[in-house]
Design a protein around this motif. Structure first.
Motif, short mmCIF file in Angstrom:
data_model
loop_
_atom_site.label_atom_id
_atom_site.label_comp_id
_atom_site.label_asym_id
_atom_site.label_seq_id
_atom_site.Cartn_x
_atom_site.Cartn_y
_atom_site.Cartn_z
N THR A 108 0.86 -1.39 -0.38
CA THR A 108 -0.22 0.01 -0.11
C THR A 108 0.88 1.21 0.17
O THR A 108 2.10 1.32 0.21
N ARG A 109 0.54 2.06 -0.63
CA ARG A 109 0.73 3.50 -0.15
C ARG A 109 0.28 4.68 -0.37
O ARG A 109 0.73 5.58 0.98
N VAL A 110 -1.10 4.87 -1.34
CA VAL A 110 -2.20 5.84 -0.39
C VAL A 110 -3.20 5.27 0.97
O VAL A 110 -3.22 5.80 1.68
N LEU A 111 -3.29 4.06 0.89
CA LEU A 111 -4.86 3.27 0.95
C LEU A 111 -3.69 2.65 3.07
O LEU A 111 -1.84 2.76 2.73
N THR A 112 -4.71 2.10 3.13
CA THR A 112 -3.88 1.96 4.93
C THR A 112 -4.10 0.35 4.90
O THR A 112 -5.60 0.00 3.98
N GLY A 113 -3.04 -0.64 5.39
CA GLY A 113 -3.92 -1.51 6.39
C GLY A 113 -4.92 -2.27 6.23
O GLY A 113 -5.46 -2.92 5.84
N ALA A 114 -5.42 -1.06 7.09
CA ALA A 114 -6.68 -1.10 7.70
C ALA A 114 -8.28 -1.63 7.16
O ALA A 114 -9.23 -2.08 6.86
N GLN A 115 -8.05 -0.86 5.76
CA GLN A 115 -8.63 -0.21 5.27
C GLN A 115 -9.03 -1.30 3.64
O GLN A 115 -10.25 -1.99 3.47
N VAL A 116 -7.57 -2.25 3.24
CA VAL A 116 -7.44 -3.34 2.26
C VAL A 116 -8.35 -5.02 3.51
O VAL A 116 -8.88 -5.39 2.74
N ILE B 195 -3.46 -14.92 6.35
CA ILE B 195 -3.68 -14.66 5.23
C ILE B 195 -2.37 -13.52 4.89
O ILE B 195 -2.47 -12.69 5.40
N ARG B 196 -1.61 -13.59 3.46
CA ARG B 196 -0.96 -12.03 2.93
C ARG B 196 -1.76 -11.73 2.00
O ARG B 196 -1.85 -12.24 1.27
N LEU B 197 -2.82 -10.22 1.74
CA LEU B 197 -2.79 -9.99 0.93
C LEU B 197 -1.62 -8.48 0.27
O LEU B 197 -1.20 -6.94 0.89
N ASN B 198 -0.93 -9.17 -1.04
CA ASN B 198 -0.33 -8.34 -1.07
C ASN B 198 -0.98 -7.63 -2.55
O ASN B 198 -1.36 -8.17 -3.77
N VAL B 199 -0.56 -6.47 -2.71
CA VAL B 199 -1.52 -5.13 -3.09
C VAL B 199 -0.57 -4.50 -4.10
O VAL B 199 0.40 -4.06 -3.61
N THR B 200 -0.76 -4.01 -5.50
CA THR B 200 -0.66 -3.47 -6.11
C THR B 200 -1.55 -2.08 -6.63
O THR B 200 -2.20 -2.26 -7.43
N GLU B 201 -0.96 -0.66 -6.42
CA GLU B 201 -1.82 0.57 -6.60
C GLU B 201 -2.03 0.93 -7.87
O GLU B 201 -1.07 0.70 -8.39
N ARG B 202 -3.07 1.76 -8.15
CA ARG B 202 -2.97 2.09 -9.71
C ARG B 202 -2.16 3.31 -9.07
O ARG B 202 -2.22 4.37 -8.41
#
Length: 261
Positions: free
Chosen positions: A68-76, A120-127
């Protein structure tokens, strides 16, 4: 001379054939061994199934987020909506991914990974925004695919704003402004990095009339979105050759021009 009697013949045959053979116990043991092996397999499978689905040791206890860059882990984590305490093996990772992308359009992709034994691991890529479109005093962020994924109150730094003033034409009436926005996105991606930092506005009047407004009152006539790499190279060379120029024209990259130096 008389032949051997019946009793003598019986004794001879007994001597030739040897002592009577005992029954083969191995043949009797084989069915028993097969049953024991099958029973062991069933018990092992049942134990393994219980370990995966019924055991308290392989259940979700935590959800971690990275990228995450803009979002927070809590939001995800909230968007993922993973039920803590569920068997790790039974989680539908595709459904989790779909929920995250639906609820958080800023996320371009998410990789859902089981982190054994309890996570569980969430690997995200932000736009990443390449262009901003005004929206009632706010700004819509547009990525390289032309997707409007978020609305922000203030424009992010180093992201140009689209100024759309289309000239009435059959093409504009037919395709609307979406095509013009896609062309502007295409141009924004091709702007040289050194110039992109100083680009404030991408002005679009038509498909082949796109210009850039830079800091310091400088401007660039880009033309259409075609031949973007050649135009970027021509603009870089032109700015080095005429660093004090205020207007640059790379609409024809084979014959670039500058003025106002």
């Amino acid at each position: 001379m008389a032949g051997p009697t019946t009793a003598e013949r019986g004794k001879r045959q007994q001597r030739e054939s040897g002592p009577p053979r005992p029954p083969r116990r191995g043949r009797l043991r084989r069915p028993r061994m097969v049953i024991i092996l099958l029973l062991g397999v069933v018990l092992a499978a049942g134990g393994f199934g219980w370990l995966l689905y019924g055991s308290p040791y392989l259940r979700v206890r935590h959800v971690s987020v990275s990228g995450t860059r803009v979002l927070t882990g809590a939001q995800v984590r909230e968007a993922a909506d993973v039920s803590l305490g569920s068997p790790l093996i039974s989680l539908d990772t595709d459904a989790i991914e779909a929920r995250v992308r639906r609820k958080l359009p800023r996320i371009a992709s998410v990789d859902v990974v089981r982190s054994w034994p309890r996570g569980i691991r969430l690997n995200v890529t932000e736009r990443t925004p390449v262009l901003l479109v005004g929206n009632r005093g706010k700004f819509d962020e547009v990525d390289k695919e032309g997707v409007r994924f978020a609305t922000v109150p203030e424009p992010p730094k180093a992201v140009p704003v689209l100024e759309l003033t289309p000239i009435p034409s059959p093409g504009t009436r037919r395709f609307g402004t979406d095509r013009l926005i896609r062309e502007a996105v295409r141009v924004a991606q091709d702007i040289p990095a050194a110039v992109a930092r100083d680009t404030r506005t991408v002005k679009v009047r038509s498909y082949d009339s796109i210009s850039l407004e830079l800091t310091g009152g400088r401007g660039v006539m880009w033309g259409s979105g075609e031949m973007g790499r050649a135009k970027a190279a021509a603009l870089t060379a032109l700015m080095k050759a005429a660093p004090r120029a205020r207007h640059f024209d790379v609409s024809s990259p084979t014959a670039p021009a500058s003025s106002g130096s």
